[in-house]
Write a protein that holds these residues in place. Structure first.
Motif, PDB file in Angstrom:
ATOM      1  N   ASP A  46      37.007  28.805  66.864  1.00 12.81           N
ATOM      2  CA  ASP A  46      36.351  29.151  68.132  1.00 12.81           C
ATOM      3  C   ASP A  46      36.662  28.123  69.218  1.00 12.81           C
ATOM      4  OD1 ASP A  46      35.245  31.570  67.527  1.00 12.81           O
ATOM      5  OD2 ASP A  46      33.280  30.795  66.977  1.00 12.81           O
ATOM      6  N   LYS A  74      40.066  29.055  70.470  1.00 12.93           N
ATOM      7  CA  LYS A  74      40.044  30.321  71.205  1.00 12.93           C
ATOM      8  C   LYS A  74      39.694  30.118  72.677  1.00 12.93           C
ATOM      9  CE  LYS A  74      38.917  33.747  67.624  1.00 12.93           C
ATOM     10  NZ  LYS A  74      37.832  34.643  67.142  1.00 12.93           N
ATOM     11  N   SER A  75      38.938  29.058  72.986  1.00 10.08           N
ATOM     12  CA  SER A  75      38.530  28.826  74.379  1.00 10.08           C
ATOM     13  C   SER A  75      39.742  28.742  75.297  1.00 10.08           C
ATOM     14  CB  SER A  75      37.699  27.546  74.491  1.00 10.08           C
ATOM     15  OG  SER A  75      38.498  26.414  74.198  1.00 10.08           O
ATOM     16  N   GLY A  76      40.846  28.226  74.771  1.00 10.52           N
ATOM     17  CA  GLY A  76      42.042  28.094  75.599  1.00 10.52           C
ATOM     18  C   GLY A  76      42.577  29.424  76.095  1.00 10.52           C
ATOM     19  N   HIS A 135      40.867  31.895  77.127  1.00 10.25           N
ATOM     20  CA  HIS A 135      39.970  32.573  78.067  1.00 10.25           C
ATOM     21  C   HIS A 135      40.689  32.962  79.368  1.00 10.25           C
ATOM     22  CE1 HIS A 135      36.048  33.661  79.771  1.00 10.25           C
ATOM     23  NE2 HIS A 135      36.574  33.246  80.904  1.00 10.25           N
ATOM     24  N   THR A 158      43.266  35.940  79.216  1.00 15.53           N
ATOM     25  CA  THR A 158      42.828  37.288  78.845  1.00 15.53           C
ATOM     26  C   THR A 158      41.827  37.777  79.889  1.00 15.53           C
ATOM     27  OG1 THR A 158      41.271  36.183  77.361  1.00 15.53           O
ATOM     28  CG2 THR A 158      43.222  37.148  76.360  1.00 15.53           C
ATOM     29  N   ARG A 159      41.485  39.088  79.813  1.00 15.32           N
ATOM     30  CA  ARG A 159      40.727  39.665  80.920  1.00 15.32           C
ATOM     31  C   ARG A 159      39.452  40.378  80.505  1.00 15.32           C
ATOM     32  NH1 ARG A 159      43.521  40.722  85.376  1.00 15.32           N
ATOM     33  NH2 ARG A 159      42.230  42.550  85.720  1.00 15.32           N
ATOM     34  N   GLN A 160      39.325  40.675  79.228  1.00 13.70           N
ATOM     35  CA  GLN A 160      38.271  41.560  78.747  1.00 13.70           C
ATOM     36  C   GLN A 160      36.880  41.152  79.255  1.00 13.70           C
ATOM     37  OE1 GLN A 160      36.041  40.498  74.898  1.00 13.70           O
ATOM     38  NE2 GLN A 160      38.214  40.393  74.676  1.00 13.70           N
ATOM     39  N   GLY A 161      36.137  42.143  79.772  1.00 15.47           N
ATOM     40  CA  GLY A 161      34.845  41.853  80.391  1.00 15.47           C
ATOM     41  C   GLY A 161      33.680  42.427  79.627  1.00 15.47           C
ATOM     42  N   ALA A 213      33.499  44.588  75.961  1.00 15.17           N
ATOM     43  CA  ALA A 213      32.790  43.960  74.844  1.00 15.17           C
ATOM     44  C   ALA A 213      31.736  44.893  74.276  1.00 15.17           C
ATOM     45  CB  ALA A 213      32.144  42.656  75.311  1.00 15.17           C
ATOM     46  N   ARG A 237      33.508  48.009  72.742  1.00 16.56           N
ATOM     47  CA  ARG A 237      34.598  47.717  71.805  1.00 16.56           C
ATOM     48  C   ARG A 237      35.791  48.637  72.051  1.00 16.56           C
ATOM     49  NH1 ARG A 237      32.007  45.251  66.910  1.00 16.56           N
ATOM     50  NH2 ARG A 237      31.351  43.336  67.904  1.00 16.56           N
ATOM     51  N   GLN A 256      40.125  45.981  74.222  1.00 20.49           N
ATOM     52  CA  GLN A 256      39.338  44.797  73.873  1.00 20.49           C
ATOM     53  C   GLN A 256      39.721  44.287  72.487  1.00 20.49           C
ATOM     54  OE1 GLN A 256      36.690  44.490  71.508  1.00 20.49           O
ATOM     55  NE2 GLN A 256      35.649  42.662  72.238  1.00 20.49           N
ATOM     56  N   GLU A 274      41.346  40.768  71.380  1.00 19.04           N
ATOM     57  CA  GLU A 274      40.727  39.874  70.400  1.00 19.04           C
ATOM     58  C   GLU A 274      41.742  39.446  69.342  1.00 19.04           C
ATOM     59  OE1 GLU A 274      37.508  38.364  69.744  1.00 19.04           O
ATOM     60  OE2 GLU A 274      37.532  38.702  71.897  1.00 19.04           O
ATOM     61  N   ILE A 290      44.001  36.884  70.845  1.00 16.41           N
ATOM     62  CA  ILE A 290      43.311  35.597  70.977  1.00 16.41           C
ATOM     63  C   ILE A 290      43.298  34.876  69.632  1.00 16.41           C
ATOM     64  CG2 ILE A 290      41.064  34.517  71.384  1.00 16.41           C
ATOM     65  CD1 ILE A 290      40.517  36.755  73.460  1.00 16.41           C
ATOM     66  N   ARG A 331      34.754  37.706  74.113  1.00 16.02           N
ATOM     67  CA  ARG A 331      35.316  36.648  74.944  1.00 16.02           C
ATOM     68  C   ARG A 331      34.252  36.098  75.899  1.00 16.02           C
ATOM     69  NH1 ARG A 331      37.438  37.691  80.097  1.00 16.02           N
ATOM     70  NH2 ARG A 331      38.788  36.060  80.934  1.00 16.02           N
ATOM     71  N   TYR A 347      30.732  28.050  75.010  1.00 11.55           N
ATOM     72  CA  TYR A 347      31.480  26.856  75.426  1.00 11.55           C
ATOM     73  C   TYR A 347      30.711  26.104  76.511  1.00 11.55           C
ATOM     74  CZ  TYR A 347      35.335  29.310  73.114  1.00 11.55           C
ATOM     75  OH  TYR A 347      36.112  29.978  72.220  1.00 11.55           O
ATOM     76  N   MET A 403      38.937  24.136  80.137  1.00  9.82           N
ATOM     77  CA  MET A 403      39.676  25.135  79.364  1.00  9.82           C
ATOM     78  C   MET A 403      39.885  26.417  80.157  1.00  9.82           C
ATOM     79  SD  MET A 403      40.219  23.252  76.986  1.00  9.82           S
ATOM     80  CE  MET A 403      41.330  24.390  76.189  1.00  9.82           C
TER      81      MET A 403
END
Lengths: 255, 322
Positions: free
Chosen positions: A97, A100-102, A104, A107-110, A114, A117, A121, A125, A128, B179, B186, B197
């Protein structure tokens, strides 16, 4: 061609001049270093480049983009990633996790994607997760992937921070004292890792470091700061023989 | 707890919730409906406090915005209940942005003070404005109907709230594992590192705050038609604190925990009713003991996540060679 350039950069805190009229450039595909005694203003320079401090004067350019006045998150999106001098991981989150922050900003999913699904999306995922896993393997900490960041040995935490920065897919990677607190074996691994980041990922690296041995072995170019000013610049061997540099580090020899 | 046990437990709970109206008297059904309101409110606040780590002491204000929007639009303008929902959601999100935009740039402590003030402003406005019916509030709010079927009995509202609660739980848990949810985590863990980040912290906090506001206001809309009368007393500071209590008691950031916390916050004082005036004292003492011996909550987020992950990734073992 210079991928990152700093021109006439000055930073004042009230009456104190932390960085004074500093200019330097980092060529694409090289490893450059900024060195200097404690309090010389190295981390201030890093914080200005990454948008955490606003310079009092001067310009910073990454490729064709002007960085001054932008938020740190925007600068990361433009292709500049950093690590911190005193490790700033997300301590309670897993290694995966953390990395994965890198992704962010890539990617674009809002909210909508989410909650429902959507196909896009799920596809994102997967991307990512795959990217994060690749970064974890690249720095060689895959054995810890499921553990909380705070439960890792110190050396692995250092590598995790680099993996996290690599996941932002940067053009330039800024490392703030990456060797601090590492033992001999870990330092050797770090030197190899930084070399691979340049050679196999093609990422330009800028390092702040105290460890002269490390600087000498991996830097293509060194910039030396003292009291916020540039006092020398060039290839590591030449610079480290420069009397002004020796004086800055060891003090003047009394006659 | 293994993933299968967790799944089974959830199904059993849902079955019990569906069967409850057929075995319970009206009194306990009313308590259960109120608990469901708290489940929804708790999940909304969980996004703000549990996921994003922003302390909100005035969450009842959004509950009030929803209730009064529905109350006024239905009694004064004769709107249909269902049409008031999007208006209430938009209004709450608007308030969320207006309050959040200047304050979310600051650290969490300042936000707590501002939200506390906001909660009081909304309550005092409701007491003093004529359109909100001053201190006596709004009464005679019509019952909603769906396809000609009017919601009128206790049972109808219980099932309506049960459906809403399930939908909100599903939405919040999916958000938490996306996400967006990770970005909130975070920020909660280390704001500066998150920003470094590439996460725009102000934007993401504003998003958390607004989504929380929307969920709170939707609960308010249903509350207005269920009670058919609303008054400022329902939206006091104590209300905000009780919702926050449900979140903290259950476990910050834990979906199952917050649901459990909400039920306990409503059910415990009722169960202790026989103890007369001692009941809030006993309740308070129980809370203090909880915070000493189990500060992470009854059902902490870590446990919940571990169970979910084992369920999701049966291949988790491959990355750990030991």
């Amino acid at each position: 061609m210079a991928i990152l350039s700093v021109q006439n950069l000055t930073l004042r805190f009230g009456g104190v001049v932390a960085v004074s009229n500093l200019s330097f450039a980092v060529e694409a595909g090289t490893i450059a270093s900024v060195i200097g005694p404690n309090g010389a203003g190295k981390t201030s320079v890093f914080n200005m480049i990454t948008g955490f401090y606003q310079p009092s004067e001067g310009r910073i350019r990454l490729g064709d983009d002007d960085l001054v006045g932008r938020k740190p998150s925007e600068i990361t999106r433009l292709g500049l990633a950093r690590t911190f001098q005193n490790l700033r991981l997300f301590p309670n989150l897993s290694v995966l996790d953390n990395v994965k922050s890198g992704m962010h900003s890539r990617t674009r999913q809002g909210v909508w994607g989410a909650i429902f699904r959507t196909g896009r999306q799920r596809q994102e995922e997967r991307l990512i997760t795959e990217t994060a896993e690749a970064c974890i393997r690249f720095v060689g900490i895959e054995e810890y992937a499921g553990r909380a960041a705070k439960a890792l040995p110190y050396g692995a935490q250092r590598k995790l921070e680099i993996a996290r920065a690599l996941a932002t897919q940067p053009k330039v990677l800024l490392l703030d004292e990456p060797a601090a607190g590492l033992n001999y074996e870990e330092k050797e691994q770090l030197i190899r890792l930084i070399g691979e980041i340049r050679d196999s990922l093609g990422i330009t690296v800028l390092i702040i470091e105290h460890d002269m041995g490390l600087i000498k072995r991996i830097s293509d170019k060194v910039t030396v700061l003292d009291y916020g000013r540039k006092i020398a610049e060039g290839k590591p061997d030449e610079v480290l023989r420069d009397p002004r540099v020796i004086e800055a580090y060891l003090g003047r020899e009394e006659a | 707890m293994g993933p299968k046990t967790t799944k089974l437990l959830r199904l059993l709970l849902l079955a019990a919730a569906i069967l409850l109206p057929f075995v319970s008297n009206n009194y306990w059904l009313d308590v259960a409906t109120l608990a469901l309101f708290y489940v929804v409110l708790g999940q909304g606040l969980n996004i703000v406090v549990g996921f994003a780590g922003l302390l909100d002491l005035g969450y009842a204000a959004f509950f009030a915005v929803g209730a009064y929007t529905t109350g006024i639009l239905m009694t004064v303008y004769g709107w249909s209940f269902w049409l008031t929902l999007p208006v209430a959601a938009l209004l709450a999100a608007g308030f969320g942005v207006v309050i959040g935009a200047p304050t979310l740039r600051l650290r969490s402590d300042y936000l707590a003070i501002v939200t506390l003030g906001f909660g009081e402003i909304i309550r005092i406005l409701a007491i003093n404005l004529s359109i909100t019916g001053s201190a006596s509030g709004i009464y005679g709010i019509p019952r909603p109907a769906i396809g000609g079927y009017p919601f009128s009995s206790q049972k109808d509202f219980y099932f309506l709230m049960l459906i809403i609660a399930c939908l909100v739980i599903a939405a919040v848990s999916r958000l938490g594992r996306s996400r967006i949810g990770r970005a909130w985590a975070y920020i909660r863990e280390d704001e500066d590192a998150a920003e470094a980040m590439g996460i725009d912290r102000v934007r993401m906090k504003l998003l958390a705050y607004s989504i929380g506001a929307i969920i709170g206001s939707l609960a308010g809309c249903v509350f207005a038609v269920k009670m058919s009368a609303i008054a400022p007393l329902s939206f006091s500071f104590m209300q905000s604190i009780m919702i926050l209590l449900a979140v903290v008691l259950g476990g910050l950031g834990s979906i199952s925990g917050v649901a459990l916390g909400a039920v306990l916050v409503i059910a415990l004082p009722e169960m202790l009713r026989s103890a007369e005036e001692w009941r809030y004292l006993i309740f308070g003492a129980a809370l203090i003991l909880m915070m000493i011996y189990r500060p992470q909550g009854l059902w902490p987020a870590g446990q919940e996540q571990a169970a979910d992950e084992r369920e999701a990734a049966g291949d988790g073992a491959k990355s750990v060679p030991m």
